[in-house]
Design an enzyme around this catalytic site. Structure first.
Site, PDB file in Angstrom:
ATOM      1  N   CYS A  54      -4.197  -2.370   5.428  1.00  0.00           N
ATOM      2  CA  CYS A  54      -4.696  -3.072   6.569  1.00  0.00           C
ATOM      3  C   CYS A  54      -6.182  -2.655   6.927  1.00  0.00           C
ATOM      4  O   CYS A  54      -7.090  -3.154   6.067  1.00  0.00           O
ATOM      5  CB  CYS A  54      -3.885  -2.981   7.719  1.00  0.00           C
ATOM      6  N   HIS A  73       1.490  -4.325   5.802  1.00  0.00           N
ATOM      7  CA  HIS A  73       2.089  -3.327   5.917  1.00  0.00           C
ATOM      8  C   HIS A  73       3.126  -3.203   4.915  1.00  0.00           C
ATOM      9  O   HIS A  73       4.154  -3.479   5.799  1.00  0.00           O
ATOM     10  CB  HIS A  73       2.260  -2.881   7.416  1.00  0.00           C
ATOM     11  N   GLU A 119       4.751  -0.912   4.010  1.00  0.00           N
ATOM     12  CA  GLU A 119       5.570   0.323   4.121  1.00  0.00           C
ATOM     13  C   GLU A 119       6.613  -0.044   5.200  1.00  0.00           C
ATOM     14  O   GLU A 119       7.848   0.728   5.096  1.00  0.00           O
ATOM     15  CB  GLU A 119       4.863   1.479   4.825  1.00  0.00           C
TER      16      GLU A 119
HETATM   17  N1  GLN Z   1      -7.929  -2.676  13.242  1.00  0.00           N
HETATM   18  C1  GLN Z   1      -7.768  -3.837  12.222  1.00  0.00           C
HETATM   19  C2  GLN Z   1      -7.583  -4.969  12.573  1.00  0.00           C
HETATM   20  O1  GLN Z   1      -6.908  -5.332  13.933  1.00  0.00           O
HETATM   21  C3  GLN Z   1      -6.725  -3.203  11.153  1.00  0.00           C
HETATM   22  C4  GLN Z   1      -5.337  -3.109  11.959  1.00  0.00           C
HETATM   23  C5  GLN Z   1      -4.376  -2.295  11.212  1.00  0.00           C
HETATM   24  O2  GLN Z   1      -4.782  -1.665  10.243  1.00  0.00           O
HETATM   25  N2  GLN Z   1      -3.134  -2.514  11.502  1.00  0.00           N
HETATM   26  O3  GLN Z   1      -7.377  -5.986  12.180  1.00  0.00           O
END
Ligand code: GLN
Length: 589
Positions: free
Chosen positions: A394, A520, A522
């Site tokens: 992300c 994600h 995970e």
């Molecule tokens: N801050 C970034 C976004 O909102 C990444 C978010 C995250 O890593 N879950 O896109």
């Protein structure tokens, strides 16, 4: 024939919080599932927030995201890792949600002039939600958050008290998880806190059928007898969950203590013995990995807070299980990288020597905000240039894209609009659908979305299929205006949304293993089914270690003995020691 009624197991906690109630629930689920029962689990959180999505990781730990896009308590992560059942929005609710519903009903005029009260309106809404989520299951495990005695948990305790009468005593069992501390000065375990906490519970009209005692080391029969006597439970219903070095051993310990046998007796269920071979295999793989150990550096902002990366650290260990290899995680503070540089910061965290940085792979996890971002960008550059296996999750993907844009595409001012809303070269910008968002809660791009993988890409090879579905939690994305320039410079967009508008996976052409994902992974990894990206990442780390053994912390075959003091290794020391807990309990939060 009428459908079988669901049996409920209500789990409360005593003495202090964070003693592993969630893990106990997850393990109970695993044991009953291994007996062939269809199991679900719910977490009831007595706080007023509607969900943990807006809470700081310092307060709450990880926010676990479900397929249907709910931001939930991290205990749901434990449930998914231990039980086959996928969690949804219905599996976690808070006092905030309950009150929101009841107040909504009241404004609509549903209560017809009645006075709206905690009992019965709030308690009825709690019960309605529990019953709704339990439908279709043999067993519904209901974990009440917090500790007995908290003011906020009272309506929840009252609701579960009432439920025994509602569903019939043969369908309800109360289990109390307490702490039996070891007092060094007296050289003794003490049962008094357990006695008091059970008394509190009795005051709410709840009689526990089983007590799970958490302790630093195994309790002897004398102590169990004493707890049995004072707390009014049979001696064989005092179950000891002592600290173990890896969390996947908990179901086996509880089984040896007779927990699942007592549960089926209480609930009058006939099943055969549980088949625990899968759990035994996992424990064996963690205890004596055939392929030594790899060290992975996790570069983040909340590095001292392992709770906020719970699913991630577990997923890395699952990757280890898949490769029969132990995984050591070292946390590198990205602000320390900004202060002293990538190599020194990694070396400092890993204990690496002058000959090597002491790590075999680098990972940048998800995150929010500008702080520490330059350190993360430098880490991504280091991994790219030094050809060290890299996984960016992300925000980690976003950092890798910024780095690549700056240093390979010549867009030197590249940044994210998250850090500078007026940036000229926002290679990461806010998603169109996010521009109008006013309310912070539950408004990110959340939950499962499909992604198509590029033929012959590394991602496609790892997943073994063209179409995947992964869970998301973000507001920003790769800016499509820069895609062509980045691609020209060698960045591969190997995963896209089906309409091709959204970048989901990136990788590099000339690199042994470099992947960034906007989602994600995970959240979907379990010990019984390690996620392909983490399995691949750990494999790449092993190859890196074998290529450049001096860079790693330990040579192949150098597995640490089980339970060695790997502070960073969550699967190895997942449960805080009881003394840590007591310290935590007595220090102001
Ligand atoms: N801050 C970034 C976004 O909102 C990444 C978010 C995250 O890593 N879950 O896109």
């Amino acid at each position: 024939m009428s459908p079988r009624s669901t049996k409920f197991i209500f789990v409360t906690g005593g003495v202090v919080s964070s003693i592993g109630k969630g893990l106990s629930c997850a393990s109970i689920g695993a044991l009953l599932e291994a007996r062939g029962l269809k199991v679900t689990a719910l977490k009831l959180d007595p706080y007023i927030n509607v969900d943990p999505g807006t809470m700081s990781p310092f307060q709450h730990g990880e926010v676990f995201v479900t397929d249907d896009g709910a931001e939930t308590d991290l205990d749901l992560g434990h449930y998914e890792r231990f039980i086959g059942m996928k969690m949804s929005r219905a599996n976690n609710f808070t006092a905030g949600q309950v009150y929101e519903t009841v107040i909504g009903n009241e404004r609509r005029g549903d209560y017809l002039g009645g006075t709206v009260q905690v009992i019965p309106h709030i308690t009825d809404e709690i019960k309605r939600r529990v019953i709704e989520a339990s439908k279709g299951f043999d067993i519904c495990i209901v974990e009440v958050g917090g500790t007995v005695g908290d003011i906020e948990s009272q309506p929840f305790l009252e609701a579960i008290r009432q439920m025994r009468a509602d569903v019939g005593p043969e369908n309800a069992l109360y289990i109390h998880v307490t702490l039996v501390p070891y007092i060094r000065a007296a050289n003794e375990f003490k049962t008094k806190p357990t006695q008091h906490s059970v008394k509190d519970l009795l005051g709410y009209g709840i009689i526990p059928g089983l007590i799970i005692c958490r302790s630093e080391s195994p309790l002897d029969d004398k102590l169990k007898k004493k707890i049995s006597l004072f707390c009014n439970v049979k001696e064989n219903c005092v179950v000891n969950a002592y600290d173990v070095s890896n969390i996947y051993e908990v179901p086996l310990v509880l089984n040896r203590e007779g927990l699942d046998e007592r549960i089926v007796e209480h609930l009058n269920i006939w099943t055969g013995a549980p088949n625990l071979s899968a759990w035994q295999k996992i424990v064996d793989a963690i205890r004596s990995p055939r392929h030594g150990i790899v060290t992975i550096a996790m570069v983040g902002k909340y590095v001292e807070l392992t709770e906020s990366y719970k699913s991630l650290t577990e997923a890395l260990h699952h990757g280890g299980i898949a490769n029969d290899c132990d995984v050591r995680i070292v946390y590198v503070d990205s602000e320390e990288i900004e202060r002293i540089g990538v190599e020194p910061a990694i070396r400092q965290a890993s204990g690496g020597s002058a000959a090597g940085i002491g790590v075999d792979a680098l990972l940048i996890p998800g995150g929010f905000g500008c702080r520490g971002s330059e350190g993360k960008i430098s880490a991504a550059q280091y991994a790219r240039e030094k050809r060290i296996p890299f996984l960016g999750i992300c925000l980690g993907l976003q950092m890798a894209v910024i780095e690549f844009a700056r240093n390979k595409s010549g867009i030197t001012a590249a940044t994210s609009a998250e850090f500078d809303p007026n940036a000229k070269h926002a290679v990461i910008h806010i998603m169109e659908t996010q521009k109008s968002v006013q309310r912070k809660g539950g408004s990110m791009r959340l939950g499962a979305y499909p992604c198509s993988l590029k033929k012959s890409s590394l991602a496609r090879k790892l997943y073994g299929k063209d179409e995947i579905s992964e869970r998301h939690r973000h507001r920003f994305e790769v800016n499509n205006d820069y895609r062509e320039a980045l691609e020209k410079a060698g960045l591969i967009f190997s995963g896209l949304s089906p309409d091709k508008k959204l970048v989901e996976v990136i990788e590099l052409k000339d690199h042994p293993w470099f992947i960034g994902v906007q989602f994600h992974p995970e959240f979907k990894s379990t010990p019984r089914s390690p996620h392909p990206l983490f399995a691949g990442f750990v494999r790449a780390a092993m190859e890196q270690r074998n290529r450049a053994p001096s860079a790693g912390a330990a040579a192949p075959g150098d597995a640490q003995p089980n339970g060695s003091a790997e502070k960073s290794s969550s699967a190895r020391s997942p449960q805080m020691s009881i003394n840590d807990l007591l310290e935590k309990a007595s220090s102001p939060t």
